[in-house]
Design an enzyme around this catalytic site. Structure first.
Site, mmCIF file in Angstrom:
data_model
loop_
_atom_site.group_PDB
_atom_site.id
_atom_site.type_symbol
_atom_site.label_atom_id
_atom_site.label_comp_id
_atom_site.label_asym_id
_atom_site.label_seq_id
_atom_site.Cartn_x
_atom_site.Cartn_y
_atom_site.Cartn_z
ATOM 1 N N LYS A 79 0.861 -1.185 0.000
ATOM 2 C CA LYS A 79 0.000 0.000 0.000
ATOM 3 C C LYS A 79 0.895 1.231 0.000
ATOM 4 O O LYS A 79 1.979 1.220 0.595
ATOM 5 C CB LYS A 79 -0.872 0.007 1.260
ATOM 6 C CG LYS A 79 -2.080 0.904 1.174
ATOM 7 C CD LYS A 79 -3.284 0.166 0.609
ATOM 8 C CE LYS A 79 -4.505 1.057 0.524
ATOM 9 N NZ LYS A 79 -5.702 0.343 0.090
ATOM 10 N N GLY A 179 -23.951 4.262 4.636
ATOM 11 C CA GLY A 179 -23.130 4.773 3.533
ATOM 12 C C GLY A 179 -23.661 4.273 2.204
ATOM 13 O O GLY A 179 -23.683 3.075 1.942
ATOM 14 N N VAL A 180 -24.138 5.202 1.371
ATOM 15 C CA VAL A 180 -24.675 4.803 0.059
ATOM 16 C C VAL A 180 -23.895 5.515 -1.044
ATOM 17 O O VAL A 180 -24.451 6.142 -1.937
ATOM 18 C CB VAL A 180 -26.207 5.045 -0.058
ATOM 19 C CG1 VAL A 180 -26.943 4.069 0.837
ATOM 20 C CG2 VAL A 180 -26.589 6.479 0.291
ATOM 21 N N VAL A 183 -19.928 2.038 -3.377
ATOM 22 C CA VAL A 183 -20.225 0.637 -3.085
ATOM 23 C C VAL A 183 -21.620 0.502 -2.460
ATOM 24 O O VAL A 183 -22.438 -0.309 -2.918
ATOM 25 C CB VAL A 183 -19.181 0.023 -2.121
ATOM 26 C CG1 VAL A 183 -19.532 -1.433 -1.822
ATOM 27 C CG2 VAL A 183 -17.783 0.113 -2.711
HETATM 28 P P1 NAD Z 1 -17.576 6.516 -1.222
HETATM 29 O O1 NAD Z 1 -16.809 7.686 -0.768
HETATM 30 O O2 NAD Z 1 -18.051 6.442 -2.639
HETATM 31 O O3 NAD Z 1 -18.885 6.324 -0.305
HETATM 32 C C1 NAD Z 1 -18.859 6.437 1.080
HETATM 33 C C2 NAD Z 1 -20.223 6.984 1.489
HETATM 34 O O4 NAD Z 1 -20.296 6.976 2.911
HETATM 35 C C3 NAD Z 1 -20.463 8.416 1.044
HETATM 36 O O5 NAD Z 1 -21.756 8.514 0.463
HETATM 37 C C4 NAD Z 1 -20.347 9.211 2.344
HETATM 38 O O6 NAD Z 1 -21.159 10.382 2.338
HETATM 39 C C5 NAD Z 1 -20.829 8.212 3.349
HETATM 40 N N1 NAD Z 1 -20.383 8.441 4.738
HETATM 41 C C6 NAD Z 1 -19.211 8.931 5.196
HETATM 42 N N2 NAD Z 1 -19.200 8.957 6.533
HETATM 43 C C7 NAD Z 1 -20.390 8.465 6.942
HETATM 44 C C8 NAD Z 1 -20.977 8.216 8.210
HETATM 45 N N3 NAD Z 1 -20.350 8.520 9.347
HETATM 46 N N4 NAD Z 1 -22.216 7.682 8.246
HETATM 47 C C9 NAD Z 1 -22.877 7.372 7.113
HETATM 48 N N5 NAD Z 1 -22.372 7.591 5.887
HETATM 49 C C10 NAD Z 1 -21.145 8.129 5.801
HETATM 50 O O7 NAD Z 1 -16.674 5.239 -0.855
HETATM 51 P P2 NAD Z 1 -16.822 3.758 -1.405
HETATM 52 O O8 NAD Z 1 -15.870 3.565 -2.528
HETATM 53 O O9 NAD Z 1 -18.265 3.436 -1.589
HETATM 54 O O10 NAD Z 1 -16.227 2.914 -0.184
HETATM 55 C C11 NAD Z 1 -16.979 2.690 0.997
HETATM 56 C C12 NAD Z 1 -16.183 1.847 1.967
HETATM 57 O O11 NAD Z 1 -15.843 0.612 1.366
HETATM 58 C C13 NAD Z 1 -14.850 2.461 2.424
HETATM 59 O O12 NAD Z 1 -14.598 2.057 3.739
HETATM 60 C C14 NAD Z 1 -13.848 1.810 1.500
HETATM 61 O O13 NAD Z 1 -12.564 1.784 2.087
HETATM 62 C C15 NAD Z 1 -14.430 0.432 1.384
HETATM 63 N N6 NAD Z 1 -14.019 -0.290 0.182
HETATM 64 C C16 NAD Z 1 -14.291 0.235 -1.039
HETATM 65 C C17 NAD Z 1 -13.915 -0.457 -2.188
HETATM 66 C C18 NAD Z 1 -14.231 0.076 -3.574
HETATM 67 O O14 NAD Z 1 -14.105 -0.686 -4.528
HETATM 68 N N7 NAD Z 1 -14.640 1.329 -3.725
HETATM 69 C C19 NAD Z 1 -13.251 -1.683 -2.084
HETATM 70 C C20 NAD Z 1 -12.988 -2.202 -0.805
HETATM 71 C C21 NAD Z 1 -13.391 -1.487 0.305
#
Ligand code: NAD
Length: 345
Positions: A79, A179-180, A183
């Protein structure tokens, strides 16, 4: 101060690089290349100090070793973090690409928090060891990993519901989604299509309300989502959401979501298990994105083969759940032990 740091786990190497012209400051941690080149994204983040950046790189790279091994990928774990001390410019991204190239393929980068697929195309000007580039004619897989991650979480959540509740379809199963975004939004749509009942929350309340209206779901303020009485809690926002306090208040049978590092501290997996709640280990259920990223990097995969690899998450989690029951152990401990065996630790 380094080799005895709490998060040092016999990492193979840690590289610190600086480029005065662009202001690049980066730390690249290579945890293991036992199974192949170390793959894991690059995060652009404002850290309190250098020690916090090092801790993040050490912890996240070990997590990537576990995630890649458990996904059956021929890749190790690494990383990178880029310190947000100077603005992220193309010159900085190119300098970062040159550092990656200098590692000769031992580390393969991709986007993480604070980075976009466009940023990956800039890094690619200076190195071949980058993935997560936009999909194009000669590159059928790749691009935003979010929907692929959602696909894996969907089948993993189904495995957890089958194991814990004995229900083999998700019709009528109530899922509280925290969180919407990329993902969580894609996951909520898949769950709704499968007939699940949804309660949504996001700090962007308008986003949660709009999706709830689209899917006929309920939505609640963010403070309430971990306490919703439901079948499943699905964390798809921040890490460290499961701590002693939230675990005590959970009102579900299953925890299954995409967020990285969901457990706040060692012992939280055991706390969840002690409450009789089934936890789907985060790095196993959220591997869909890295499966797609690695397929893009290695080449020769189609959307169908990537989908098959992601579908295997369902059976892998089912095996972990059975082993945890048999051994009377928390699911995270079972997964960690499996991952460490695979990477020769
Ligand atoms: P993203 O930024 O697109 O979405 C995150 C969402 O969570 C946003 O809509 C944000 O407003 C919301 N959020 C933030 N803090 C919050 C809280 N306290 N309560 C409720 N909602 C909140 O991110 P993502 O790509 O969808 O990733 C989401 C999670 O999944 C992260 O932890 C990321 O590390 C993990 N993840 C993502 C991927 C990927 O392919 N994108 C892969 C593995 C893990």
């Amino acid at each position: 101060m380094f080799f005895d740091a709490p998060d040092f786990d016999a990492h193979e190497s840690v590289h610190v690089a600086h480029d005065a012209a662009s202001g690049l400051k980066t730390i690249i941690a290579i945890h293991s290349t036992h199974l192949g080149p170390a793959a894991g994204g690059v995060r652009h983040w404002a850290y309190a100090d250098d020690a916090a950046a090092l801790t993040d790189a050490l912890r996240l790279s070990r997590g990537m070793s576990y995630k890649n091994a458990m996904a059956g990928l021929p890749m190790g774990g690494g990383k990178a973090v880029v310190l947000n001390d100077a603005p992220k410019t193309d010159a900085m991204l190119e300098a970062f690409g040159a550092v990656i190239e200098g590692l000769g393929g031992r580390y393969v980068t991709a986007e993480d928090v604070g980075m976009s697929d466009r940023d990956m195309t800039v890094i690619a000007r200076r190195t071949a060891h980058v993935s997560g580039l936009p999909v194009s004619g000669n590159r059928p897989v790749g691009g935003n990993p979010g929907p692929w991650t959602a696909q894996g979480v969907f089948v993993g959540l189904r495995a957890a519901v089958a194991h814990k509740l004995g229900r083999h379809d998700l019709s009528g199963v109530h899922v509280a989604v925290q969180g919407v975004g990329s993902v969580g939004g894609a996951l909520a749509r898949k769950l709704a299509a499968a007939g699940a009942r949804l309660t949504l929350a996001d700090i962007d309340a308008a986003r949660a309300a709009a999706l709830a209206a689209e899917l006929g779901a309920a939505h609640v303020p963010v403070e309430g989502i971990t306490r919703v009485a439901a079948d499943v809690f699905s964390p798809n926002a921040l890490g460290a959401v499961l701590d002693a306090e939230t675990i005590a208040a959970l009102n579900v049978a299953v925890v299954a979501g995409a967020a990285n590092n969901q457990l706040a501290a060692a012992g939280d997996g055991a706390r969840i298990a002690a409450r009789g709640i089934l936890y789907a280990p985060d790095y196993v259920i959220n591997a869909g994105g890295i499966i797609n990223v690695v397929a893009e990097y290695l080449g020769g995969s189609s959307i169908e083969t990537v989908s098959q690899q992601i579908a295997a998450i369902e059976g892998r989690l089912a095996d972990i759940f059975v082993a945890a029951d048999r051994g009377g152990q928390p699911t995270d401990a079972v997964a960690d032990a499996m991952a460490r065996r695979l990477i020769g630790r």
